[in-house]
Design a protein around this motif. Structure first.
Motif, PDB file in Angstrom:
ATOM      1  N   PHE A 197       6.623  33.666  24.496  1.00  0.00           N
ATOM      2  CA  PHE A 197       6.975  32.765  25.390  1.00  0.00           C
ATOM      3  C   PHE A 197       6.941  33.390  26.485  1.00  0.00           C
ATOM      4  O   PHE A 197       6.972  32.528  27.535  1.00  0.00           O
ATOM      5  CB  PHE A 197       8.777  33.274  24.785  1.00  0.00           C
ATOM      6  CG  PHE A 197       9.012  32.215  25.661  1.00  0.00           C
ATOM      7  CD1 PHE A 197       9.032  31.042  25.818  1.00  0.00           C
ATOM      8  CD2 PHE A 197      10.532  32.386  26.369  1.00  0.00           C
ATOM      9  CE1 PHE A 197       9.543  30.220  26.937  1.00  0.00           C
ATOM     10  CE2 PHE A 197      10.839  31.560  28.128  1.00  0.00           C
ATOM     11  CZ  PHE A 197      10.591  30.263  27.536  1.00  0.00           C
ATOM     12  N   HIS A 198       6.361  34.823  26.294  1.00  0.00           N
ATOM     13  CA  HIS A 198       6.120  35.421  28.237  1.00  0.00           C
ATOM     14  C   HIS A 198       4.613  34.518  28.703  1.00  0.00           C
ATOM     15  O   HIS A 198       4.738  34.193  29.674  1.00  0.00           O
ATOM     16  CB  HIS A 198       6.289  37.383  28.379  1.00  0.00           C
ATOM     17  CG  HIS A 198       5.141  37.646  27.672  1.00  0.00           C
ATOM     18  ND1 HIS A 198       5.013  37.739  26.227  1.00  0.00           N
ATOM     19  CD2 HIS A 198       3.615  37.882  27.702  1.00  0.00           C
ATOM     20  CE1 HIS A 198       4.043  38.510  26.301  1.00  0.00           C
ATOM     21  NE2 HIS A 198       3.154  38.552  26.964  1.00  0.00           N
ATOM     22  N   LEU A 201       5.268  31.400  29.667  1.00  0.00           N
ATOM     23  CA  LEU A 201       6.045  31.151  30.876  1.00  0.00           C
ATOM     24  C   LEU A 201       4.733  30.689  32.175  1.00  0.00           C
ATOM     25  O   LEU A 201       4.571  30.389  32.860  1.00  0.00           O
ATOM     26  CB  LEU A 201       6.728  31.762  31.540  1.00  0.00           C
ATOM     27  CG  LEU A 201       8.694  30.843  30.424  1.00  0.00           C
ATOM     28  CD1 LEU A 201       8.976  32.134  30.519  1.00  0.00           C
ATOM     29  CD2 LEU A 201       9.421  30.313  31.147  1.00  0.00           C
ATOM     30  N   LEU A 202       4.105  31.543  31.794  1.00  0.00           N
ATOM     31  CA  LEU A 202       2.647  32.122  33.190  1.00  0.00           C
ATOM     32  C   LEU A 202       1.593  31.655  33.305  1.00  0.00           C
ATOM     33  O   LEU A 202       1.489  30.987  34.077  1.00  0.00           O
ATOM     34  CB  LEU A 202       2.512  33.314  32.717  1.00  0.00           C
ATOM     35  CG  LEU A 202       3.293  35.180  33.031  1.00  0.00           C
ATOM     36  CD1 LEU A 202       2.692  35.993  32.582  1.00  0.00           C
ATOM     37  CD2 LEU A 202       3.825  35.062  35.068  1.00  0.00           C
ATOM     38  N   LEU A 204       1.367  28.622  33.547  1.00  0.00           N
ATOM     39  CA  LEU A 204       0.682  26.711  34.228  1.00  0.00           C
ATOM     40  C   LEU A 204       0.917  27.796  35.927  1.00  0.00           C
ATOM     41  O   LEU A 204       0.504  27.469  36.430  1.00  0.00           O
ATOM     42  CB  LEU A 204       2.360  26.079  34.250  1.00  0.00           C
ATOM     43  CG  LEU A 204       2.246  24.731  34.920  1.00  0.00           C
ATOM     44  CD1 LEU A 204       1.305  24.374  35.264  1.00  0.00           C
ATOM     45  CD2 LEU A 204       4.296  24.453  35.546  1.00  0.00           C
ATOM     46  N   PRO A 205       1.889  29.135  35.920  1.00  0.00           N
ATOM     47  CA  PRO A 205       2.043  29.601  37.819  1.00  0.00           C
ATOM     48  C   PRO A 205       0.733  30.512  37.587  1.00  0.00           C
ATOM     49  O   PRO A 205      -0.474  29.926  38.517  1.00  0.00           O
ATOM     50  CB  PRO A 205       2.643  30.997  37.240  1.00  0.00           C
ATOM     51  CG  PRO A 205       4.212  29.870  36.606  1.00  0.00           C
ATOM     52  CD  PRO A 205       3.275  28.763  35.624  1.00  0.00           C
ATOM     53  N   MET A 206      -0.320  30.909  36.505  1.00  0.00           N
ATOM     54  CA  MET A 206      -1.652  31.506  36.894  1.00  0.00           C
ATOM     55  C   MET A 206      -2.745  30.861  36.988  1.00  0.00           C
ATOM     56  O   MET A 206      -3.326  30.820  37.357  1.00  0.00           O
ATOM     57  CB  MET A 206      -1.528  32.698  35.379  1.00  0.00           C
ATOM     58  CG  MET A 206      -0.712  33.829  35.977  1.00  0.00           C
ATOM     59  SD  MET A 206      -0.650  34.682  37.882  1.00  0.00           S
ATOM     60  CE  MET A 206      -1.922  35.006  37.090  1.00  0.00           C
ATOM     61  N   GLY A 208      -2.461  27.994  38.269  1.00  0.00           N
ATOM     62  CA  GLY A 208      -2.448  27.382  39.840  1.00  0.00           C
ATOM     63  C   GLY A 208      -2.541  28.097  40.888  1.00  0.00           C
ATOM     64  O   GLY A 208      -3.636  28.317  42.112  1.00  0.00           O
ATOM     65  N   ILE A 209      -2.503  30.085  40.441  1.00  0.00           N
ATOM     66  CA  ILE A 209      -2.811  30.696  41.160  1.00  0.00           C
ATOM     67  C   ILE A 209      -4.283  31.159  41.218  1.00  0.00           C
ATOM     68  O   ILE A 209      -5.427  31.154  42.235  1.00  0.00           O
ATOM     69  CB  ILE A 209      -2.005  32.056  41.144  1.00  0.00           C
ATOM     70  CG1 ILE A 209      -0.536  32.358  41.500  1.00  0.00           C
ATOM     71  CG2 ILE A 209      -2.536  33.038  41.589  1.00  0.00           C
ATOM     72  CD1 ILE A 209      -0.056  32.910  40.991  1.00  0.00           C
TER      73      ILE A 209
ATOM     74  N   ILE B  96       7.993  26.854  39.083  1.00  0.00           N
ATOM     75  CA  ILE B  96       7.085  27.852  38.873  1.00  0.00           C
ATOM     76  C   ILE B  96       8.209  29.255  39.080  1.00  0.00           C
ATOM     77  O   ILE B  96       7.060  29.491  38.685  1.00  0.00           O
ATOM     78  CB  ILE B  96       5.774  27.307  39.587  1.00  0.00           C
ATOM     79  CG1 ILE B  96       5.640  25.837  38.820  1.00  0.00           C
ATOM     80  CG2 ILE B  96       4.871  28.519  40.095  1.00  0.00           C
ATOM     81  CD1 ILE B  96       3.756  25.268  39.961  1.00  0.00           C
ATOM     82  N   CYS B  99       9.832  29.875  35.927  1.00  0.00           N
ATOM     83  CA  CYS B  99       9.070  30.792  34.870  1.00  0.00           C
ATOM     84  C   CYS B  99       8.041  32.293  35.778  1.00  0.00           C
ATOM     85  O   CYS B  99       8.038  32.760  34.869  1.00  0.00           O
ATOM     86  CB  CYS B  99       7.882  29.851  34.997  1.00  0.00           C
ATOM     87  SG  CYS B  99       8.279  28.322  34.290  1.00  0.00           S
ATOM     88  N   MET B 100       8.094  32.323  37.214  1.00  0.00           N
ATOM     89  CA  MET B 100       6.913  33.483  37.269  1.00  0.00           C
ATOM     90  C   MET B 100       8.324  34.724  37.027  1.00  0.00           C
ATOM     91  O   MET B 100       7.634  35.697  36.873  1.00  0.00           O
ATOM     92  CB  MET B 100       5.866  33.166  38.115  1.00  0.00           C
ATOM     93  CG  MET B 100       5.243  34.354  38.767  1.00  0.00           C
ATOM     94  SD  MET B 100       3.319  33.485  37.467  1.00  0.00           S
ATOM     95  CE  MET B 100       2.706  35.189  38.267  1.00  0.00           C
ATOM     96  N   THR B 103       9.862  36.457  33.697  1.00  0.00           N
ATOM     97  CA  THR B 103       8.668  36.273  32.700  1.00  0.00           C
ATOM     98  C   THR B 103       9.024  37.707  33.742  1.00  0.00           C
ATOM     99  O   THR B 103       8.948  38.908  33.078  1.00  0.00           O
ATOM    100  CB  THR B 103       7.766  35.863  33.277  1.00  0.00           C
ATOM    101  OG1 THR B 103       7.608  34.111  33.054  1.00  0.00           O
ATOM    102  CG2 THR B 103       6.480  36.278  31.771  1.00  0.00           C
ATOM    103  N   PHE B 107      10.449  40.494  30.810  1.00  0.00           N
ATOM    104  CA  PHE B 107       9.358  40.528  29.560  1.00  0.00           C
ATOM    105  C   PHE B 107       8.360  41.981  29.910  1.00  0.00           C
ATOM    106  O   PHE B 107       9.023  41.867  31.379  1.00  0.00           O
ATOM    107  CB  PHE B 107       8.267  39.301  29.469  1.00  0.00           C
ATOM    108  CG  PHE B 107       9.063  38.474  28.936  1.00  0.00           C
ATOM    109  CD1 PHE B 107       9.829  38.304  27.362  1.00  0.00           C
ATOM    110  CD2 PHE B 107       9.624  37.651  29.350  1.00  0.00           C
ATOM    111  CE1 PHE B 107      10.099  37.429  27.203  1.00  0.00           C
ATOM    112  CE2 PHE B 107       9.875  36.660  29.560  1.00  0.00           C
ATOM    113  CZ  PHE B 107       9.911  36.380  27.965  1.00  0.00           C
ATOM    114  N   ALA B 158       0.796  24.699  43.487  1.00  0.00           N
ATOM    115  CA  ALA B 158      -0.354  25.635  43.134  1.00  0.00           C
ATOM    116  C   ALA B 158      -0.230  26.940  43.266  1.00  0.00           C
ATOM    117  O   ALA B 158      -0.463  27.563  42.629  1.00  0.00           O
ATOM    118  CB  ALA B 158      -1.416  25.232  43.173  1.00  0.00           C
ATOM    119  N   SER B 159       0.244  28.011  44.433  1.00  0.00           N
ATOM    120  CA  SER B 159      -0.251  28.866  44.725  1.00  0.00           C
ATOM    121  C   SER B 159       1.496  30.033  44.832  1.00  0.00           C
ATOM    122  O   SER B 159       1.629  30.943  44.946  1.00  0.00           O
ATOM    123  CB  SER B 159      -0.336  29.231  45.970  1.00  0.00           C
ATOM    124  OG  SER B 159      -2.033  29.139  46.043  1.00  0.00           O
ATOM    125  N   GLY B 161       3.578  30.453  42.729  1.00  0.00           N
ATOM    126  CA  GLY B 161       4.289  31.552  42.171  1.00  0.00           C
ATOM    127  C   GLY B 161       4.494  32.944  42.288  1.00  0.00           C
ATOM    128  O   GLY B 161       4.712  33.953  42.164  1.00  0.00           O
TER     129      GLY B 161
END
Lengths: 515, 289
Positions: A197-198, A201-202, A204-206, A208-209, B96, B99-100, B103, B107, B158-159, B161
């Protein structure tokens, strides 16, 4: 400087203690930097070792694997398909097809052009039908650099996926050998919301980054080694190309420019020193004054605590550009402040707060003072919460021992605050170094620094490195390459400061402690 | 009680009263200083005798012409642009960021520490630097000038996160034992997030939405870079900034004030209602660094 034992330290006088601490601080800097390089070296060594191990693993997988595994080395996902993991196999296969297709269609072109950033610039061609010269656009340096970098990203992703593909075959063989069952496609899908799951979740954000932060930063670092500017925009006027370290030489050499203009290095030094002074005062004036306001409101016997706080907090809500622009106009020559001072008869001539090149410090001090106005509400909020957390019995026992208010502040409040807010102060300092809004909206960098501005983009006395960078990239010349150089240097300065301070901070907390 | 201690007691009492009065006076002065610019801006937005900058505060002729004049300019368009950008950003950025931060808080995976360190280093580069290339790329996509708003939204979210610190700090305070209990009962990790953590996280969700909304609402630098030159693509910050340029200020200064009031009003009201959550977020976030 030699480290003293506790007993030796206690024997020192007050001044000596201070000197000792200061000395330890500065002798700590080289050690911190050395540590940093040792860490990098350790990291590289670790990388090298693990790459070697991976390679050995790949080779042994190939030698010991069965025919399904061996085929997977060339046709990704074949092993998965042959062993009944249809979903995984198809995904691997799809990725390989897309990759090869991309490399054949365009990736190869971008890669081959990367060393030169394009060969043929725009040309004028005679059009016989219309009897005019038409500009024909050819290579596009900007796209070549951008897509070249993207292609390299893609290749790295491919190598990684290929490695995962090989590894999965090895694992699958092992599992089957022990007589267990492989995961089905359904279980794979389930793991997206459970075990894995991690990653879900990551994702989409990653993405973008990587696309909007990592890639642009990498691109701009590369631009520092090219001559990309307004007159070499890489497409419509002329191509840009690699120039090696020339731009760094320009920025860091002390020889003056043409026509008696100040050298870039001198300008850079001036702006850097002001940036550091600004960051120091902007951080600490706000910090201490904000703390005092918070303490005043918190004090026993003060009424309307909530009211005072609300007034200050509401000023945070009003967008900064409105308040900053308005305040900058209040301080204008025909603004309210001057009008008020003249009505009162305190001055006869309007003070030019931001426009007088002969008084750079007037502008600078005014900016710092206005920044206090901007920052105190926020700092008041932050410190209020922490101040309330200080155990009250500390103060009680101090009072019984007869400590004055100032002593309580010096011995209890301040150390506690500094300990807790150490990391915040660091980020606030670096944040202030890059505080674009306050400077640009208040003064726009004015008053103009005549000696430096002719060659280096209209730089003024209140310009920070970040606003200077912005100014360089606008206007006709748009020296993007110099902006990148400044950006890289800003990064180096910020990273050095963070590194040194971070290593010296007492409150590097273990985040697991919170659990 | 002997006479001397009673006297000392009285002395202490008066000295405390004096300190408290002084502090009250200081606080009143501070409040006045902090409110003056905003009072001035409101007063000047009602000044109709002169559209330029003047050295006095109280209008000589009052009127609402500055507000009605706004609608003859591009201001409504800028306002819509800003509102759309802020609203969309508030929603997407919240998703976003949550989520970030969730996690990274919940985790423990292999790349976690390197990832956080990497983002810390990434944050040390001035963000302005990437604007140059983003502008060119967005221009190729046709998302600059008149169409700046979708391009801007893309840049904002976009950034986003990278701004996970505050909400991660919040998630860190929710006990892990809750997760473990749910795991034993057979919940998947996704179910834990939706059914257990999110209902507990109302304060941080509201804080994230509020800050995500206020960012684009007051953003100047990115909007200026991307909407460069085209009036239809500006947001309020860029539009109002241009009204104060040297050749426009004498005509538009009072309109800047009325526009500023209209821009500040909604966020201030929003803020008044959600102040509690904002304060919680800021104070909690700073302690945990």
């Amino acid at each position: 400087m030699k480290q003293l034992s506790d007993l030796e330290f206690l024997k020192l006088s007050k001044g000596q203690k201070f000197g000792y601490k200061l000395g330890r601080f500065f002798t700590g800097i080289p050690r911190a930097i050395l540590n940093f390089f040792l860490k990098i070296w350790g990291f590289l060594k670790k990388c090298g070792v693990s790459i070697g191990r991976e390679c050995a693993d790949i080779v042994s997988t190939f030698i010991h694997g069965d025919w399904k595994t061996k085929t997977s080395f060339f046709i990704m996902g074949f092993g998965n398909l042959a062993r009944g993991q249809i979903l995984r196999g198809l995904l691997f296969l799809l990725f390989e097809i897309v990759f090869i297709g991309f490399m054949v269609i365009s990736g190869g072109y971008w890669l081959s052009m990367l060393p030169t950033l394009g060969k043929v610039g725009p040309s004028k061609e005679y059009n016989e039908l219309l009897d005019v010269y038409v500009t024909k656009y050819n290579d596009n340096s900007f796209q070549i650099l951008l897509y070249g970098v993207l292609t390299i990203f893609f290749i790295i992703a491919f190598i990684y996926t290929w490695r995962v593909n090989v590894k999965q075959n090895r694992i699958a063989e092992k599992i089957l050998a022990t007589g267990k069952k492989l995961k089905s496609g359904k279980e794979d899908l389930h793991s997206i919301v459970d075990d894995q799951f991690h990653k879900t979740l990551l994702a989409l954000p990653m993405t973008g980054i990587i696309m909007f932060t990592v890639l642009p930063i990498l691109f701009m670092i590369l631009v520092a080694f090219t001559n990309y500017d307004g007159t070499h925009n890489g497409y419509t006027n002329s191509l840009f190309t690699w120039v090696g370290l020339d731009n760094f030489n320009t920025m860091l050499s002390w020889s003056g420019g043409s026509g008696g203009a100040q050298s870039y290095a001198a300008t850079f030094g001036e702006v850097l020193i002001w940036t550091l002074i600004w960051a120091f005062f902007a951080t600490f004036t706000n910090y201490f004054l904000g703390m005092f306001v918070a303490m005043a409101i918190n004090k026993k016997g003060i009424r309307f605590k909530k009211g005072w706080r609300t007034i200050l907090v509401l000023t945070i809500a009003i967008p900064q550009f409105i308040s900053l622009l308005y305040v900058s106009k209040m301080f204008a020559k025909n603004g309210i402040i001057n009008g008020f001072l003249m009505d009162m008869g305190w001055i006869t001539q309007a003070i030019d707060f931001f426009g007088d090149p002969s008084k750079p410090w007037l502008a600078r001090i005014t900016v710092i003072l206005i920044n206090i106005w901007i920052g105190i509400p926020y700092l008041m909020l932050i410190t209020t919460g922490i101040l309330m957390n200080i155990p009250a019995d500390l103060y009680e026992s101090a009072k019984i021992d007869g400590a004055s208010g100032w002593q309580q502040y010096r011995k209890i409040t301040l150390p506690y605050m500094l300990f807790v807010t150490g990391p915040y102060l660091l980020t606030s300092f670096t944040g202030n170094m890059n505080n674009f809004n306050v400077i640009y909206l208040l003064t726009g960098g004015a008053p103009t620094n005549a000696a430096a501005s002719s060659a280096s983009g209209n730089v003024g006395y209140t310009d920070l490195l970040i606003t200077w960078l912005f100014k360089i990239t606008t206007g006709a010349e748009s020296k993007y390459y110099l902006a990148s150089v400044i950006g890289i240097l800003v990064f180096i300065v910020v990273a050095l400061i963070s590194l040194v301070v971070y290593n010296l901070l007492p409150s590097i907390k273990n985040e697991e402690d919170f659990r | 009680m002997s006479e001397t201690t009673a006297k000392r007691h009285m002395g202490l009492k008066t000295s405390r009263a004096i300190t408290n009065t002084t502090i009250h006076i200081v606080l009143i002065v501070i409040s006045i200083i902090w409110l003056i610019p905003f009072v001035c801006i409101v007063l000047q937005s009602f000044r109709v005798e002169n559209t330029g900058q003047v050295g006095y505060v109280i209008p000589k002729v009052w009127g609402t012409a500055n507000y009605s004049n706004l609608f003859q300019t591009d201001f409504p368009r800028w306002y819509t642009n800003t509102f759309i950008a802020a609203l969309v950003t508030a929603v997407l950025q919240t998703v976003i960021v949550l989520c970030m931060s969730y996690t990274l808080s919940r985790f423990r995976f292999k790349m976690r520490q390197p990832l956080m360190r990497f983002m810390l280093i990434l944050g040390m580069f001035p963000g302005m630097l990437s604007m140059i290339i983003l502008y060119r790329v967005l221009k190729d996509l046709g998302l600059t000038q008149e169409n700046a708003t979708p391009g801007l939204i893309l840049v904002y979210i976009a950034s986003s996160g990278m701004g996970y610190y505050v909400s991660k700090g919040f998630f860190d305070t929710i006990p892990m034992s809750l997760d473990e209990a749910a795991r034993i009962d057979g919940a998947t990790r996704a179910q834990i997030l939706y059914k257990i953590i999110l209902p507990l996280s109302k304060p941080i969700v509201i804080y994230t939405i509020l800050t995500a909304f206020m960012g684009p609402w007051g953003d100047f630098v990115f909007a200026r870079y991307i909407a460069f030159g085209a009036s239809a693509g500006k947001n309020v910050a860029v539009g109002l900034y241009d009204w104060l340029s040297r050749d426009q200020i004498s005509n538009n200064y009072t309109m800047f004030c009325s526009g500023g009031v209209l821009v500040a009003l909604p966020v201030t009201i929003l803020f008044m209602f959600l102040q509690k959550y904002y304060v919680e977020g800021v104070t909690g976030g700073a302690v945990k660094g």
